[in-house]
Design a protein around this motif. Structure first.
Motif: not given
Length: 711
Positions: A608-620, A683-694
């Motif tokens: 599941s951690i890889n899915i959260a990373i994939a979301i963060g990568i896409d946003s960034m 949890f990972g998705s929330l972090l992915a959005g915040l790390t990309a934006l801020y």
């Protein structure tokens, strides 16, 4: 001209709808969607870890596929013995059952069982309040065998006759049932939530239908392709349909966001073409990064991880094909978007203004969490007990733990050989084997041990055995009249002996492989060499080690690849370093938190951690793409990064919200691995959005740039 275009568009829509119907028909009628989980799902027969199993099967007649039916009651009463005899006969008559051992079929009475070195270890619980019925099963037993045994157990159950069932085949069946139940229930619930969120975000029925059609086609085509490659729905691929659904949805959210801005000022056709041209490059690079992450699992010598790697790679490619192939055909027919009503629009602007003024608090929180979670990385429970797959307070878990405390539940095999090369059919060898038996039984992780010396001691209880040599006794016990029992514990050349240990899983603090090394040292200290170790316990230990190593090295490889791809996308070393550092925060915080709260990181939850990373990568990557466009307008300033954040605030937040709510329903599952899978993604998705934006813009301007960004 307009009519021709309309007809062409209508034809495309009809074509994709018919294709979806055909795909759905094929999936329902030709693909088995039942999760395939048995006690041998850990490795394929070609994996290095399974070679030990094959070697043991070549040397000995295997009897370790056992079901343990524990019956608690007044074990010395005649009524208790009658019920045990009834159950033993019923279970023994079932297809797939090789033999049944109980106090009614072996020692005949409980007094004989107490006196017997074999039956006392095999059948009597440590607390002397229960006895076991051991059903030896065929490797590929009939599908009806376990349900029938459960039915007989329910019929015999009473207040003074409490039955509990354990054993690898039973636990595998319980996991399969839970996975199937969650697949039916929570996949449907998450689909409904995805639907409602998409409708709320885009306010368009056509966009809703297009999104669902593209995402569902991705899921269905991935499952069909995996089936054609002979990849069954397994313990890891059971959530594959939901994973690729989300990957497709992420592409669609960014494509629709860009189209929404262009359709206002451009003709519909040009707006669609330009939005595809603008969105596809970052989508491609995010897809490529995720694809390489899945492909890296294909080199792991564990069947479930390899199957996830192959299926995930297929799904990743199909996801981008569906997002840019099926979805645009419907988007052509969509009209200019209906924006949110005044209330929601004001609320959104208010949230943006509030968070804009508090950027530093988000950044400080993320960095602080990253530092605080560092110790948790060393505390991860990467080899959790098999009981972690069931609710601790549940009836199933209590039953499994009871059996485990009274004799162990997880089979481990150790094949030994005397260092001097002596045969095992002598009195001297017998005494040496008994010393080893006692030493192994004294280990805190061992519940009970059945071995050659126990078998030999049982044979010696016969009065006539005094006149027979050890070799004669072994030959007699190799006869069909005695179920060829000796063949399960000693080789024909009498050089190797087998020790079958039932290991304790409850409250185990050490990793399985660490415990196995301790047992091998005991074997060595008693004058033996441990030639082979095998059994479910050893396979689970190897799998846990591989899951953890693939997680660590897989993440390292993924971050390295992401750094290279981020440089290709940004053409800026500071930006690529900032992107890599930001994405690294996600697994650091998530895995650190998992370790600190001592959440079991089982094989189902780990990916599941890889899915959260994939979301963060896409946003960034989408943010950096927009940054490169405005970079040409002059110097890079903090205001321009703020412009990037403002432009992509909607799609990043929308993706985060849809995935968080969609996977949030998994938290209500009664199956703990599904809860952990959903919780880590949320949890990972929330972090992915915040790390990309801020976090990423802050890293660019304040950490990795030679000169700080101008205000």
């Amino acid at each position: 001209m307009l009519k021709k275009i309309t007809r062409a568009i209508s034809f495309e829509i009809v074509f994709f709808v018919l294709l979806s119907a055909i795909t759905c028909f094929v999936l329902i009628n030709y693909v088995d969607l039942t999760p395939q989980v048995d006690e041998n799902f850990f490795f394929s027969t070609d994996d290095p870890q399974f070679r030990a199993e094959k070697r043991i099967s070549e040397l000995f007649q295997r009897r370790d596929t056992q079901l343990i039916i524990n019956a608690e009651g007044d074990i010395e009463s005649s009524k208790y013995l009658e019920k045990i005899e009834y159950l033993s006969q019923k279970i023994g008559s079932l297809p797939g059952v090789i033999s049944v051992l109980s106090i009614s079929t072996g020692p005949k009475t409980i007094e004989n069982a107490f006196r017997s070195p074999l039956w006392r270890r095999l059948l009597v619980a440590d607390n002397k309040k229960a006895t076991n019925i051991i059903a030896v099963l065929e490797k590929n037993q009939d599908e009806r065998t376990l349900p029938e045994i459960e039915k007989f157990a329910r019929q015999a159950q009473a207040d003074d006759f409490i039955i509990r069932i354990s054993g690898a085949p039973y636990i595998a069946k319980l996991i399969q049932r839970n996975l199937l139940s969650d697949l039916k229930t929570f996949s449907v619930l998450s689909f409904i939530i995805f639907t409602l969120m998409i409708l709320f975000i885009f306010r368009s029925f056509i966009i809703l239908c297009a999104t669902l059609l593209a995402c569902l086609n991705t899921s269905m085509l991935t499952l069909i392709t995996a089936h054609l490659l002979h990849i069954q729905i397994g313990i890891l691929t059971v959530n594959l349909a939901t994973i690729v659904f989300v990957l497709t949805l992420s592409h669609i959210v960014f494509l629709t966001h860009n189209w929404k801005h262009l359709i206002i000022s451009l003709p519909p056709k040009k707006a669609l073409i330009d939005s595809i041209k603008y969105t596809f490059p970052p989508s491609f690079w995010s897809m490529f990064t995720t694809l390489l992450g899945f492909l890296s699992l294909m080199i792991v010598p564990a069947k479930p991880l390899r199957e996830l790697g192959i299926s995930g790679a297929i799904g990743t490619i199909i996801a981008i094909a569906a997002a840019y192939g099926i979805y645009p055909a419907f988007l052509r027919k969509a009209s200019a978007p209906k924006f949110k009503n005044e209330y929601f629009e004001k609320a959104e602007h208010l949230i943006y203004r509030k968070t804009k003024r508090k950027n530093k608090y988000f950044i400080f929180t993320l960095i602080t969490l990253g530092i605080l979670m560092l110790p948790g990385l060393t505390m991860i429970k990467h080899d959790p007990s098999i009981f972690s797959y069931f609710k601790k307070s549940g009836e199933i878990s209590r039953g499994l733990r009871y059996i485990d405390r009274n004799g162990g539940s997880n089979p481990l095999i150790i094949v030994v050989k005397i260092k001097s090369g002596a045969k095992l059919n002598t009195t001297e060898s017998y005494n040496q084997l008994w010393q080893l038996e006692t030493s192994l039984e004294n280990h805190e992780a061992v519940g009970s041990v059945i071995s050659l010396p126990v078998l030999m001691a049982q044979a010696k209880q016969n009065p006539l055995s005094f006149f027979l040599s050890w070799e004669w006794l072994l030959e007699i016990m190799e006869k069909p009249a005695h179920n060829e029992i000796a063949k399960s514990f000693v080789t024909e050349n009498r050089e190797n002996g087998l020790f079958l240990l039932r290991m304790k899983e409850d409250k185990r603090a050490k990793a399985r492989l660490e415990i196995i090394e301790e047992l091998k040292k005991i074997v060595h200290d008693n004058g033996f060499d441990s030639e082979i170790t095998g059994g479910i316990y050893a396979l689970q230990g190897h799998l846990s080690k591989l899951v953890m190593s693939s997680l660590v090295f897989g993440l390292f490889r993924l971050l390295l690849l992401f750094f290279i791809i981020s440089w290709i996308v940004s053409r800026s070393l500071p930006v690529s370093l900032a992107m890599t550092a930001s994405i690294s925060i996600i697994p650091l915080i998530v895995l650190g938190c998992v370790g600190i709260i001592q959440m079991p990181l089982d094989i189902i939850a780990a990916p599941s951690i890889n899915i959260a990373i994939a979301i963060g990568i896409d946003s960034m990557i989408h943010m950096v793409k927009y940054w490169r466009n405005i970079k040409q307008e002059g110097k890079i300033t903090k205001q321009k990064w703020e412009k990037v954040r403002k432009r992509l605030w909607d799609p990043v937040l929308n993706t985060m919200s849809v995935i968080t709510l969609g996977f949030g329903v998994f938290l209500f599952s009664q199956f703990p691995p599904t809860q952990r899978f959903g919780g880590i993604i949320v949890f990972g998705s929330l972090l992915a959005g915040l790390t990309a934006l801020y976090l990423m813009p802050w890293f660019v301007c304040n950490v990795f740039s030679r000169k700080k960004c101008e205000p």
